[in-house]
Design an enzyme around this catalytic site. Structure first.
Site, PDB file in Angstrom:
ATOM      1  N   THR A  13      41.414  51.825  58.827  1.00  0.00           N
ATOM      2  CA  THR A  13      40.051  51.716  59.345  1.00  0.00           C
ATOM      3  C   THR A  13      39.988  51.065  60.714  1.00  0.00           C
ATOM      4  O   THR A  13      39.158  51.432  61.540  1.00  0.00           O
ATOM      5  CB  THR A  13      39.199  50.877  58.352  1.00  0.00           C
ATOM      6  OG1 THR A  13      39.097  51.620  57.149  1.00  0.00           O
ATOM      7  CG2 THR A  13      37.806  50.598  58.877  1.00  0.00           C
ATOM      8  N   ASP A  57      45.662  57.233  56.968  1.00  0.00           N
ATOM      9  CA  ASP A  57      44.873  56.382  56.085  1.00  0.00           C
ATOM     10  C   ASP A  57      45.906  55.790  55.125  1.00  0.00           C
ATOM     11  O   ASP A  57      46.804  56.508  54.658  1.00  0.00           O
ATOM     12  CB  ASP A  57      43.874  57.245  55.319  1.00  0.00           C
ATOM     13  CG  ASP A  57      42.967  56.426  54.424  1.00  0.00           C
ATOM     14  OD1 ASP A  57      41.760  56.418  54.658  1.00  0.00           O
ATOM     15  OD2 ASP A  57      43.491  55.798  53.469  1.00  0.00           O
ATOM     16  N   SER A  58      45.809  54.513  54.830  1.00  0.00           N
ATOM     17  CA  SER A  58      46.907  53.905  54.067  1.00  0.00           C
ATOM     18  C   SER A  58      46.978  54.380  52.620  1.00  0.00           C
ATOM     19  O   SER A  58      47.914  54.069  51.905  1.00  0.00           O
ATOM     20  CB  SER A  58      46.880  52.380  54.156  1.00  0.00           C
ATOM     21  OG  SER A  58      45.924  51.842  53.300  1.00  0.00           O
ATOM     22  N   SER A  59      46.010  55.181  52.187  1.00  0.00           N
ATOM     23  CA  SER A  59      46.162  55.782  50.846  1.00  0.00           C
ATOM     24  C   SER A  59      47.306  56.786  50.848  1.00  0.00           C
ATOM     25  O   SER A  59      47.761  57.211  49.783  1.00  0.00           O
ATOM     26  CB  SER A  59      44.890  56.500  50.376  1.00  0.00           C
ATOM     27  OG  SER A  59      43.819  56.254  51.193  1.00  0.00           O
ATOM     28  N   THR A  89      43.696  48.677  54.870  1.00  0.00           N
ATOM     29  CA  THR A  89      43.654  47.589  53.882  1.00  0.00           C
ATOM     30  C   THR A  89      44.000  48.077  52.463  1.00  0.00           C
ATOM     31  O   THR A  89      44.447  47.286  51.637  1.00  0.00           O
ATOM     32  CB  THR A  89      42.269  46.917  53.842  1.00  0.00           C
ATOM     33  OG1 THR A  89      41.289  47.915  53.564  1.00  0.00           O
ATOM     34  CG2 THR A  89      41.962  46.220  55.151  1.00  0.00           C
ATOM     35  N   ASP A  90      43.769  49.382  52.192  1.00  0.00           N
ATOM     36  CA  ASP A  90      43.902  49.848  50.803  1.00  0.00           C
ATOM     37  C   ASP A  90      45.280  49.558  50.204  1.00  0.00           C
ATOM     38  O   ASP A  90      45.391  49.179  49.038  1.00  0.00           O
ATOM     39  CB  ASP A  90      43.605  51.351  50.710  1.00  0.00           C
ATOM     40  CG  ASP A  90      42.120  51.650  50.884  1.00  0.00           C
ATOM     41  OD1 ASP A  90      41.313  50.700  50.829  1.00  0.00           O
ATOM     42  OD2 ASP A  90      41.764  52.826  51.078  1.00  0.00           O
ATOM     43  N   GLN A 280      46.586  41.903  34.568  1.00  0.00           N
ATOM     44  CA  GLN A 280      45.589  42.555  35.421  1.00  0.00           C
ATOM     45  C   GLN A 280      44.652  41.538  36.051  1.00  0.00           C
ATOM     46  O   GLN A 280      43.831  41.892  36.912  1.00  0.00           O
ATOM     47  CB  GLN A 280      44.772  43.637  34.687  1.00  0.00           C
ATOM     48  CG  GLN A 280      44.814  43.607  33.203  1.00  0.00           C
ATOM     49  CD  GLN A 280      44.108  44.782  32.557  1.00  0.00           C
ATOM     50  OE1 GLN A 280      42.897  44.812  32.578  1.00  0.00           O
ATOM     51  NE2 GLN A 280      44.837  45.678  31.963  1.00  0.00           N
ATOM     52  N   CYS A 281      44.758  40.268  35.675  1.00  0.00           N
ATOM     53  CA  CYS A 281      43.933  39.236  36.319  1.00  0.00           C
ATOM     54  C   CYS A 281      44.472  38.963  37.723  1.00  0.00           C
ATOM     55  O   CYS A 281      45.675  39.018  37.956  1.00  0.00           O
ATOM     56  CB  CYS A 281      43.980  37.922  35.539  1.00  0.00           C
ATOM     57  SG  CYS A 281      43.217  38.031  33.936  1.00  0.00           S
TER      58      CYS A 281
HETATM   59  N1  ASP Z   1      41.151  53.754  53.645  1.00  0.00           N
HETATM   60  C1  ASP Z   1      41.459  52.784  54.669  1.00  0.00           C
HETATM   61  C2  ASP Z   1      42.970  52.578  54.684  1.00  0.00           C
HETATM   62  O1  ASP Z   1      43.474  51.881  53.865  1.00  0.00           O
HETATM   63  C3  ASP Z   1      40.742  51.495  54.399  1.00  0.00           C
HETATM   64  C4  ASP Z   1      41.015  50.398  55.410  1.00  0.00           C
HETATM   65  O2  ASP Z   1      41.768  50.507  56.339  1.00  0.00           O
HETATM   66  O3  ASP Z   1      40.396  49.334  55.261  1.00  0.00           O
HETATM   67  O4  ASP Z   1      43.627  53.146  55.515  1.00  0.00           O
END
Ligand code: ASP
Length: 345
Positions: A13, A57-59, A89-90, A280-281
Site C-alpha cells: 500500500t 501486493d504482499s498477498s 503490511t498483510d 491463536q491468541c
Molecule cells: N494488501 C496490501 C499489501 O499487503 C496491504 C498493505 O500494504 O498494507 O501489500
C-alpha cells in the site's frame, strides 16, 4: 560502519495509487519518492533506493521474494549501515520472520516498514513510518548501536520482526508484538532498549535460501470436519504429504478431546510429520497439560510452540526443513529459540 542506508521497495500500500480502470489499489513506480517526501533529503545519512520488479501486493509473497531479499541484503550489506525494506503490511510479519532465520550470522539492521494508507493520501501514515524508520536507521549508524535483528518499524515502535503479528487492517497501529517489548520507541526522542537486543554473532553472514516446504496450517475451530481432515491425510501418497502441520489451537494450546482428532494427529506423526502447537491468541503461550485439551496432544508427540507467533512458527519450520534437517532434528530445534523468536517457560 558505512553511513548510508539502502531502501528496497517491494510493493504494498505504501506506494500504491488507484487504478484508473478498476479503482483498486495497485503499486506504482517509487522512483520519485524524494519528490513526495522531500524530508528524506535532509538526513545526514545518504539514502539509495532500489525497486523490485514486478512490484507486488504482499498477498502474493512466496519464498521467491524472501530469497531475493536475503540475496539483496547479502550483496549490499558491505556498502550500507542499515537496510530498509518497504513491504505490504498483510504478510510483513511472515517476511520479517523468514528473513530473521535466513540471515545466519552477523548482519546490518534490517528494518521493514509500510503503511495502512498510500503515500499520496492526505492522512497517510506512510510519511511518519518511513521518516521514523530512516531516523532510527541513521541513529543506529551514527551512535554505533549494534542491532543484529530483522525488525518491523511501524507507528513509532521498533519491534522484533519474528514477534510481530498484523493486528488491525484499519488503524495505524497495524502491528503488535504482544509477547515481547519494543526494541525502541519513537517519541520526541528515539529511546532504544539495547538490553533487549540479541547478542551479536561472531560468524560472518551466510544466507540459508528457503525451499518451498509444504506445511499445513490448521486453525482449530468448534465443530471441525474431522472426516475431511482424515481423508486429506489418507488420500495423499507419502511423497506429496506436508512436512509439518501447524495447529493454531485455542487459548493456552487446547484442541478438541474428540478421539478422531487425536487419531488425525497420531496418524500425521506416524507419517513422519512434525506437528507443532501454537495458540491463536495474540498474546500468551501454549501450556501443555494445563487443560485436558492439550494434555493428550503433547503425549502423542506434538511439539510445544511456546509463545511463537504463527508467522514465526511457519517460517521456522520452512527454514529448518530447507536446511535439510530430518523431522526429528526439526522437532528438537523448534523448541529452541534461534533468533529470539520465543520464550521458553
Ligand atoms: N494488501 C496490501 C499489501 O499487503 C496491504 C498493505 O500494504 O498494507 O501489500
Amino acid at each position: 560502519m558505512p553511513s548510508n542506508i539502502l531502501i528496497v521497495y517491494t510493493g504494498g500500500t505504501i506506494g500504491m495509487v488507484h487504478d484508473k480502470d478498476t479503482g483498486s489499489l495497485v503499486p506504482f513506480d517509487f522512483g520519485k519518492i524524494e519528490d513526495r517526501i522531500p524530508e528524506l533529503k535532509s538526513f545526514s545519512c545518504a539514502i539509495d533506493f532500489i525497486s523490485y520488479h514486478p512490484l507486488i501486493d504482499s498477498s502474493d509473497v512466496t519464498t521467491t521474494l524472501w530469497n531475493q531479499l536475503a540475496q539483496t541484503i547479502y550483496d549490499n550489506q558491505i556498502n550500507y549501515g542499515a537496510i530498509i525494506i518497504l513491504h505490504g503490511t498483510d504478510t510483513m510479519a511472515y517476511t520479517a520472520s523468514a528473513l530473521s532465520f535466513m540471515l545466519e550470522g552477523k548482519h546490518v539492521p534490517v528494518l521493514l516498514t509500510g503503511s495502512q494508507l498510500p503515500i499520496g493520501a492526505v492522512r497517510t501514515d506512510a510519511r511518519n513510518n518511513l521518516i521514523t524508520t530512516v531516523e532510527i536507521a541513521c541513529q543506529l549508524i551514527q551512535k554505533n548501536i549494534a542491532l543484529n535483528e530483522v525488525c518491523i518499524c511501524f507507528d513509532d515502535l521498533l519491534l522484533r520482526g519474528n514477534r510481530c503479528e498484523k493486528f488491525t487492517s484499519s488503524r495505524f497501529y497495524a502491528f503488535r508484538s504482544e509477547n515481547f517489548p519494543a526494541l525502541a520507541d519513537a517519541g520526541t526522542e528515539i529511546e532504544f532498549h539495547p538490553e533487549l537486543f540479541l547478542a551479536i554473532p561472531t560468524q560472518s553472514l551466510r544466507i540459508q535460501p528457503l525451499l518451498h516446504i509444504p506445511v499445513w496450517l490448521i486453525k482449530i475451530h468448534p465443530s471441525m470436519n474431522l472426516e475431511f481432515m482424515m481423508a486429506c491425510l489418507n488420500a495423499q501418497n507419502n511423497a506429496s504429504l506436508p512436512k509439518a502441520i501447524l495447529l493454531e489451537t485455542f487459548g493456552a494450546g487446547n484442541a478438541p478431546t474428540d478421539k478422531r482428532f487425536e487419531e488425525f494427529v497420531s496418524d500425521a506423526i506416524a507419517k513422519n510429520m512434525v506437528v507443532v502447537n501454537v495458540s491463536q491468541c495474540i498474546g500468551g503461550a501454549v501450556e501443555p497439560g494445563k487443560y485436558a485439551g492439550s494434555y493428550r496432544l503433547h503425549q502423542l508427540g506434538v511439539i510445544n510452540g511456546h509463545d511463537l507467533t504463527t508467522e514465526a512458527a511457519l517460517a521456522k519450520l520452512m527454514y529448518l526443513f530447507s536446511k535439510g534437517l530430518e523431522s526429528k532434528q526439526v522437532a528438537l530445534q523448534m523448541e529452541i529459540s534461534l533468533r529470539g523468536e520465543m520464550d521458553l517457560r
